[in-house]
Design a protein around this motif. Sequence first.
Motif, short mmCIF file in Angstrom:
data_model
loop_
_atom_site.label_atom_id
_atom_site.label_comp_id
_atom_site.label_asym_id
_atom_site.label_seq_id
_atom_site.Cartn_x
_atom_site.Cartn_y
_atom_site.Cartn_z
N ASN A 49 -1.79 20.52 6.76
CA ASN A 49 -0.47 20.99 6.34
C ASN A 49 0.64 19.96 6.57
O ASN A 49 1.82 20.33 6.68
N THR A 95 3.11 16.96 5.33
CA THR A 95 3.74 16.60 4.06
C THR A 95 4.50 15.29 4.24
O THR A 95 5.00 14.98 5.33
N TRP A 112 4.12 18.16 -6.15
CA TRP A 112 3.45 17.57 -5.00
C TRP A 112 2.36 16.61 -5.47
O TRP A 112 1.83 16.75 -6.57
N LYS A 143 1.17 16.02 -0.10
CA LYS A 143 0.63 16.94 0.90
C LYS A 143 -0.61 16.30 1.51
O LYS A 143 -1.55 15.94 0.80
#
Length: 279
Positions: A201, A203, A229, A197
Amino acid sequence: MSEELRDEVEAINSIYGDGCLVLSGDNVYVLSPPGESSSLRIEFPATYPAVPPVVLGTNSTGEHGKRGDAARELSLFCQALSTVYEPGSVCLFDAIEELTRLLESEAPEDHHDGEATPEEAAETIPAAKATADARDPNIPEPPWIISDPFVELKSTFVARCAPVSSTEEAEAFVQHLLSIDKRVRTATHNITAWRIKGPNNTTFQDCNDDGETAAGGRLLHLMQLMDLWNVMVIVTRWYGGHKLGPRRFALINQTARDAFVKAGLVSEGQNKKKGSGKT
């Protein structure tokens, strides 16, 4: 249920996700091939794999299937099964893969999606191995958490996981490992996957099969199921001279899962039981 069938069911659900192959009755399973709209009913005789499984028919046509899709998929799966089955060998993984190939061959032209053929992959030296000797002295020692070794038919699997905060860091960790560990560098496969991440926001997810076709994607899928993550994993396999069939994918995932548990990223309860081949 025979040990071969039990291992095959575990492997199929580990590779394609829980629910792909589900017991429906006495020796009868419902198979939902990945990416297809319909599901099939398959009976496994008590003497399987000495005798082939029996395709009983379509279980469900699916909510979004087009007219005729179910009959076509049923016919192609029967064709795939007859192509890959050999007495004494489990065959469902190979049948699913053959079904995928048949469906793709019937798709409209220009369906090439950039995935290399097995021949192309065999001729391509993975970038990580090609540049492993170019070690950057500024890369710190990665904080690897290492799994127990899993051994089956002389093939050995070991996983390493580490926290990462960027794709550059993940790639650097791979390079560092390959540059300092000759045994890892000369292994048959070093399968990698990571999920990160980033800011705003964003990814990032990526994987590398390193010659073990589709293994990286299945390893990444395991991480998605676990909702992991900012972590990467490398599963190293040293080939032992005996083909493991679909069982190898279950072992790859089990080894990775063991590293995740040891790192405290998932609880022991989330970890499926280890195979009898673990030593």
